[in-house]
Design an enzyme around this catalytic site. Sequence first.
Site, mmCIF file in Angstrom:
data_model
loop_
_atom_site.group_PDB
_atom_site.id
_atom_site.type_symbol
_atom_site.label_atom_id
_atom_site.label_comp_id
_atom_site.label_asym_id
_atom_site.label_seq_id
_atom_site.Cartn_x
_atom_site.Cartn_y
_atom_site.Cartn_z
ATOM 1 N N ARG A 13 -7.259 1.000 13.424
ATOM 2 C CA ARG A 13 -5.943 1.395 13.095
ATOM 3 C C ARG A 13 -6.064 2.515 11.861
ATOM 4 N NH1 ARG A 13 -5.298 -0.483 7.962
ATOM 5 N NH2 ARG A 13 -6.563 -2.073 7.099
ATOM 6 N N GLU B 180 0.749 -1.357 0.067
ATOM 7 C CA GLU B 180 -0.046 0.063 0.078
ATOM 8 C C GLU B 180 0.785 1.252 0.014
ATOM 9 O OE1 GLU B 180 -2.556 1.671 -0.280
ATOM 10 O OE2 GLU B 180 -4.375 0.500 -0.043
ATOM 11 N N ASN C 5 -5.062 3.843 8.126
ATOM 12 C CA ASN C 5 -5.173 3.195 6.922
ATOM 13 C C ASN C 5 -4.511 4.024 5.782
ATOM 14 O OD1 ASN C 5 -6.105 0.818 5.348
ATOM 15 N ND2 ASN C 5 -7.743 2.186 4.214
ATOM 16 N N ASN D 47 -10.094 5.467 2.345
ATOM 17 C CA ASN D 47 -9.020 5.048 1.368
ATOM 18 C C ASN D 47 -8.856 6.249 0.360
ATOM 19 O OD1 ASN D 47 -7.015 3.171 0.851
ATOM 20 N ND2 ASN D 47 -8.703 1.478 0.869
ATOM 21 N N ASP E 62 -9.945 1.080 -4.084
ATOM 22 C CA ASP E 62 -8.943 1.174 -3.088
ATOM 23 C C ASP E 62 -8.002 2.643 -3.191
ATOM 24 O OD1 ASP E 62 -7.123 0.510 -0.882
ATOM 25 O OD2 ASP E 62 -6.891 -1.626 -1.545
#
Length: 286
Positions: free
Chosen positions: A97, A17, A99, A145, A195
């Site tokens: 968390r 990522e 991202n 995202n 994404d």
Amino acid sequence: MGIEITVAFPGTAIVGEGPFWDRTTGELTWVDILSGTIHTAAPADPAPRTIVLPTLVGAAVPKASGGWVAATTEGFSDIRPDGSWAALRTVLPRGQRMNDAKCDPAGRLWAGSCDMSFAPARGALHVLDTDGKVIPVLAGLTQPNGLGWSPDGRTFYLIDTVAREVNAFDVLPDLLLPVRRRVLARFPAGVGEPDGLAVDAEGCLWIAMWGGARLVRLSPEGRFLTEVPVPVDQPTSCAFGGADLDVLYVTTAREGLGPDPSGPAGSVLAVRGLGVRGLPTHRFGG
């Protein structure tokens, strides 16, 4: 010349990522979220330098002062050039968390947070200012995202992956909070999930489609323009790089594909011949 897709940086990332092209050094930084690994490499020397942290890392962006600032389980963390690290701000409740994350033209780091199980409406958007202050921006998200800004900086883009939505916001001068949220595009079930994204110099959005084995290009108005198939099921994000910002680097994931997935899953791909260039990226200003 047609489109050419090669493996730029071979790897076995569980969930690669956060690609970031550093135009100052000519290097790409990317992460493997679940292994807590930060990679940095130059195309001429594809063996990456790695830092492994005892936490999850959604993205890591180089700092103007050296090292990186990262979006981690704890919230925002400072990564020193020698690999040592410290949490800057604990902003997340237990079970969540950070991202994806990206810096705006002012050098502030924007990051989305989510529940570990992607529980609906438990995610949020946060900003780490260059003075270290953390500012909550937007609540009620699920899996924020794919952040980005239009070439003129007046529009902010944010994907909510689970909702399959690409959102657009107006950015007003001297106002941090984006306004006038609207759904730019919504993807139906069965075509993959949007994404990470990159914005090109023409203002169009390149979106990695998790589970869709392709990249999709949308106009600034959300109109479908084209798609580029890629040799992996799970492309995760993309960033323009290279000396002319005409190479699209694509991170990928092996998660859920078994112990020996076919193709270059977990590597970073390089897509050439798209006929467009990207926008310069921004380091963290702190």
